[in-house]
Design a protein around this motif. Structure first.
Motif, PDB file in Angstrom:
ATOM      1  N   ILE A 164      -7.876  14.661  -9.988  1.00 56.02           N
ATOM      2  CA  ILE A 164      -7.479  14.671 -11.401  1.00 56.02           C
ATOM      3  C   ILE A 164      -6.748  13.392 -11.804  1.00 56.02           C
ATOM      4  CG2 ILE A 164      -7.396  17.188 -11.479  1.00 56.02           C
ATOM      5  CD1 ILE A 164      -4.346  17.020 -11.347  1.00 56.02           C
ATOM      6  N   TYR A 165      -6.128  12.704 -10.836  1.00 56.60           N
ATOM      7  CA  TYR A 165      -5.404  11.469 -11.158  1.00 56.60           C
ATOM      8  C   TYR A 165      -6.145  10.223 -10.665  1.00 56.60           C
ATOM      9  CZ  TYR A 165      -1.387  14.439 -12.234  1.00 56.60           C
ATOM     10  OH  TYR A 165      -0.549  15.385 -12.778  1.00 56.60           O
ATOM     11  N   ARG A 166      -7.441  10.332 -10.434  1.00 54.96           N
ATOM     12  CA  ARG A 166      -8.192   9.232  -9.831  1.00 54.96           C
ATOM     13  C   ARG A 166      -8.201   7.980 -10.704  1.00 54.96           C
ATOM     14  NH1 ARG A 166     -12.062  12.890 -11.757  1.00 54.96           N
ATOM     15  NH2 ARG A 166     -13.582  11.960 -13.189  1.00 54.96           N
ATOM     16  N   ASP A 167      -8.265   8.144 -12.035  1.00 50.38           N
ATOM     17  CA  ASP A 167      -8.285   6.966 -12.915  1.00 50.38           C
ATOM     18  C   ASP A 167      -6.978   6.187 -12.830  1.00 50.38           C
ATOM     19  OD1 ASP A 167     -10.816   7.588 -13.712  1.00 50.38           O
ATOM     20  OD2 ASP A 167     -10.207   8.619 -15.556  1.00 50.38           O
ATOM     21  N   GLY A 168      -5.865   6.905 -12.873  1.00 52.30           N
ATOM     22  CA  GLY A 168      -4.573   6.242 -12.777  1.00 52.30           C
ATOM     23  C   GLY A 168      -4.366   5.580 -11.423  1.00 52.30           C
ATOM     24  N   LEU A 169      -4.807   6.253 -10.354  1.00 51.32           N
ATOM     25  CA  LEU A 169      -4.675   5.664  -9.022  1.00 51.32           C
ATOM     26  C   LEU A 169      -5.535   4.414  -8.888  1.00 51.32           C
ATOM     27  CD1 LEU A 169      -4.788   8.950  -6.875  1.00 51.32           C
ATOM     28  CD2 LEU A 169      -2.793   7.511  -7.294  1.00 51.32           C
ATOM     29  N   THR A 170      -6.747   4.472  -9.432  1.00 51.38           N
ATOM     30  CA  THR A 170      -7.634   3.305  -9.370  1.00 51.38           C
ATOM     31  C   THR A 170      -7.037   2.129 -10.136  1.00 51.38           C
ATOM     32  OG1 THR A 170      -9.571   4.754  -9.213  1.00 51.38           O
ATOM     33  CG2 THR A 170      -9.958   2.468  -9.839  1.00 51.38           C
ATOM     34  N   LYS A 171      -6.538   2.385 -11.346  1.00 56.22           N
ATOM     35  CA  LYS A 171      -5.929   1.308 -12.148  1.00 56.22           C
ATOM     36  C   LYS A 171      -4.711   0.726 -11.443  1.00 56.22           C
ATOM     37  CE  LYS A 171      -7.436   3.095 -16.641  1.00 56.22           C
ATOM     38  NZ  LYS A 171      -7.009   3.690 -17.936  1.00 56.22           N
ATOM     39  N   ALA A 172      -3.927   1.566 -10.785  1.00 56.11           N
ATOM     40  CA  ALA A 172      -2.742   1.084 -10.078  1.00 56.11           C
ATOM     41  C   ALA A 172      -3.129   0.152  -8.932  1.00 56.11           C
ATOM     42  CB  ALA A 172      -1.938   2.266  -9.548  1.00 56.11           C
ATOM     43  N   PHE A 173      -4.146   0.540  -8.149  1.00 53.36           N
ATOM     44  CA  PHE A 173      -4.578  -0.315  -7.045  1.00 53.36           C
ATOM     45  C   PHE A 173      -5.200  -1.613  -7.555  1.00 53.36           C
ATOM     46  CE2 PHE A 173      -4.486   3.630  -4.472  1.00 53.36           C
ATOM     47  CZ  PHE A 173      -3.755   3.147  -3.395  1.00 53.36           C
ATOM     48  N   VAL A 174      -5.978  -1.536  -8.628  1.00 52.79           N
ATOM     49  CA  VAL A 174      -6.589  -2.740  -9.193  1.00 52.79           C
ATOM     50  C   VAL A 174      -5.520  -3.682  -9.724  1.00 52.79           C
ATOM     51  CG1 VAL A 174      -8.047  -3.592 -11.074  1.00 52.79           C
ATOM     52  CG2 VAL A 174      -8.799  -1.638  -9.704  1.00 52.79           C
ATOM     53  N   SER A 175      -4.434  -3.140 -10.279  1.00 54.67           N
ATOM     54  CA  SER A 175      -3.378  -3.964 -10.869  1.00 54.67           C
ATOM     55  C   SER A 175      -2.594  -4.762  -9.836  1.00 54.67           C
ATOM     56  CB  SER A 175      -2.409  -3.076 -11.666  1.00 54.67           C
ATOM     57  OG  SER A 175      -3.085  -2.419 -12.726  1.00 54.67           O
ATOM     58  N   PHE A 176      -2.724  -4.393  -8.561  1.00 54.04           N
ATOM     59  CA  PHE A 176      -2.044  -5.178  -7.532  1.00 54.04           C
ATOM     60  C   PHE A 176      -2.622  -6.591  -7.417  1.00 54.04           C
ATOM     61  CE2 PHE A 176      -0.615  -1.034  -5.811  1.00 54.04           C
ATOM     62  CZ  PHE A 176       0.737  -1.332  -5.659  1.00 54.04           C
ATOM     63  N   GLY A 177      -3.892  -6.760  -7.794  1.00 57.68           N
ATOM     64  CA  GLY A 177      -4.527  -8.065  -7.703  1.00 57.68           C
ATOM     65  C   GLY A 177      -4.324  -8.889  -8.955  1.00 57.68           C
ATOM     66  N   GLU A 178      -4.626 -10.182  -8.848  1.00 62.38           N
ATOM     67  CA  GLU A 178      -4.569 -11.060 -10.002  1.00 62.38           C
ATOM     68  C   GLU A 178      -5.676 -10.709 -10.980  1.00 62.38           C
ATOM     69  OE1 GLU A 178      -4.797 -14.962  -8.412  1.00 62.38           O
ATOM     70  OE2 GLU A 178      -2.856 -14.854  -7.391  1.00 62.38           O
ATOM     71  N   VAL A 179      -5.532 -11.141 -12.222  1.00 61.76           N
ATOM     72  CA  VAL A 179      -6.454 -10.740 -13.285  1.00 61.76           C
ATOM     73  C   VAL A 179      -7.881 -11.132 -12.948  1.00 61.76           C
ATOM     74  CG1 VAL A 179      -7.029 -11.028 -15.724  1.00 61.76           C
ATOM     75  CG2 VAL A 179      -4.625 -10.896 -15.014  1.00 61.76           C
ATOM     76  N   GLU A 180      -8.070 -12.338 -12.412  1.00 59.17           N
ATOM     77  CA  GLU A 180      -9.436 -12.796 -12.118  1.00 59.17           C
ATOM     78  C   GLU A 180     -10.052 -12.064 -10.929  1.00 59.17           C
ATOM     79  OE1 GLU A 180      -6.476 -15.725 -10.263  1.00 59.17           O
ATOM     80  OE2 GLU A 180      -6.749 -14.629 -12.148  1.00 59.17           O
ATOM     81  N   ASN A 181      -9.243 -11.355 -10.121  1.00 65.94           N
ATOM     82  CA  ASN A 181      -9.768 -10.644  -8.945  1.00 65.94           C
ATOM     83  C   ASN A 181      -9.850  -9.136  -9.143  1.00 65.94           C
ATOM     84  OD1 ASN A 181      -9.991 -13.016  -7.405  1.00 65.94           O
ATOM     85  ND2 ASN A 181      -7.838 -12.893  -6.782  1.00 65.94           N
ATOM     86  N   GLN A 182      -9.473  -8.648 -10.313  1.00 66.76           N
ATOM     87  CA  GLN A 182      -9.410  -7.199 -10.506  1.00 66.76           C
ATOM     88  C   GLN A 182     -10.792  -6.548 -10.487  1.00 66.76           C
ATOM     89  OE1 GLN A 182      -7.015  -6.328 -13.954  1.00 66.76           O
ATOM     90  NE2 GLN A 182      -5.095  -6.925 -12.947  1.00 66.76           N
ATOM     91  N   ASP A 183     -11.797  -7.222 -11.044  1.00 69.39           N
ATOM     92  CA  ASP A 183     -13.155  -6.674 -10.978  1.00 69.39           C
ATOM     93  C   ASP A 183     -13.637  -6.584  -9.530  1.00 69.39           C
ATOM     94  OD1 ASP A 183     -13.285  -6.409 -13.696  1.00 69.39           O
ATOM     95  OD2 ASP A 183     -14.266  -8.342 -14.022  1.00 69.39           O
TER      96      ASP A 183
END
Length: 368
Positions: A164-183
């Motif tokens: 149920i919290y997969r979207d928030g968890l995914t965004k949190a892990f992606v946010s650890f990287g720099e903007v150009e590396n988030q994709d």
């Protein structure tokens, strides 16, 4: 080549610290790791239910309920055979004590460890020991069962929360990287989910194939409760290398105790040996091995390290974790040599050799 002792110290300190945390917090990390793998395979089901207009909470609950019903169905299917087997175990106690006493008396008669060893006294002593230790055995069984059900309940809760919290968890892990590396990080997480799903679905298919193959062989040989022993051996194959051996030993011992003919356990040994050869050389590499892409050396190390850290749960979990580690290392230039060490891709063509040479040079530069 210059060796940096400071970098080596920090690497070793990180590894030892990681294993210390895994040992201390295993009561939380084991169900969390199980829940992560289970959520990987339930994620497509939840997505499909949400596409049909089902609420996310309800979709996660229905996916878990479906998994629970499937497991309950299997247990119900084998419940009769389990009850029959438990009744037969009580009758095997006398036969086991007779066999052990005959072996001990025979050995003592040839080597003479103990003077005037009597077979009847030996059986009485063995029965007395079993009765005295039954309380401790019952207490240990109750403790293990309570721990198991607690772990299962915690795993279900963690799985529900991850779904149920997969979207928030995914965004949190992606946010650890720099903007150009988030994709790139997002694609890495997708690949990790795909590897976990393929591993679990592959193991499910492999268990079904091995379960029916084992059961048909035991049925033809004439073993009682063939589907119970067949699928039990298939389930134990989840533990690499060791599980298949243990799964074969159980029906062999049962055949030895329940049959007067020596050919029955011998036939069971031959059948399970043939199934294991086919599984190791054809089924497992094609069904499960293709999703993991982990070489045999890393698989054995994962088994040993997992057993030392988390016991049986570690033996099951550390192999897919090694594959996930390979996926993570492939996304970072500094860690790609580690992915090479884990990978099972071995080729002699010049293009692959050139790439390997390039990464060997990177390894040399780690401690400069």
């Amino acid at each position: 080549m210059n060796l940096s002792f400071s970098k080596l110290f920090f690497v070793l300190a990180f590894v030892f610290g990681l294993f210390a945390v895994m040992v201390i917090a295993k009561s939380v990390l084991i169900p969390l790791s199980m829940a992560l793998l289970v959520s990987f395979i339930l994620f497509p089901v939840v997505q499909k239910l949400e596409a049909w207009g089902v609420n996310r909470l309800l979709a996660a609950f229905l996916s878990l309920l479906m998994m629970f019903l499937i497991l309950t169905g299997f247990l119900t299917l084998f419940s009769t055979q389990i009850m029959n087997f438990s009744d037969q175990i009580a009758g095997f106690t006398g036969k086991i004590m007779d066999t052990l006493s005959e072996v001990i008396v025979y050995i003592n008669g040839n080597i003479n460890f103990i003077e005037d060893l009597n077979r009847e006294e030996l059986i009485e002593e063995g029965i007395s020991w079993l009765q005295a230790s039954s309380g401790t055995l019952l207490q240990s069984t109750f403790s293990t069962t309570a721990t198991l059900f607690t772990g299962i309940f915690t795993t279900i809760i963690f799985t529900f929360l991850i779904l149920i919290y997969r979207d928030g968890l995914t965004k949190a892990f992606v946010s650890f990287g720099e903007v150009e590396n988030q994709d790139r990080i997002f694609r890495m997480l997708q690949k990790i989910q795909r590897v976990g799903k393929q591993y679990l679905s592959g193991m499910f298919i492999l268990i079904l194939i091995l379960g029916f193959a084992n059961s048909i062989g035991l049925l033809l040989i004439g073993i009682d409760n063939p589907f119970l022993f067949g699928f039990l051996a298939a389930l134990l194959s989840i533990v690499p290398f060791v599980g298949t051996t243990i799964g074969a030993v159980i029906p062999v011992l049962y055949a030895f105790m329940s049959s007067d003919s020596l050919w029955v356990p011998v036939a069971v040994v031959i059948w399970f040996w043939a199934i294991q050869v086919i599984e190791s050389n054809f089924l497992n590499p094609k069904i499960v091995g293709s999703s993991l892409n982990v070489n045999a050396l890393v698989a054995i190390l994962s088994l040993l390290v997992g057993a030392a850290v988390w016991g049986v749960a570690g033996m099951i979990l550390f192999l897919p974790f090694a594959s996930i580690l390979k996926v993570i290392c492939e996304e970072f230039d500094q860690l790609k040599p580690i992915a090479m060490l884990i990978s099972n891709d071995i080729s002699g063509d010049e293009k692959k050799a050139a790439k390997n040479s390039m990464w060997i040079e990177k390894v040399k530069g780690w401690f400069k």
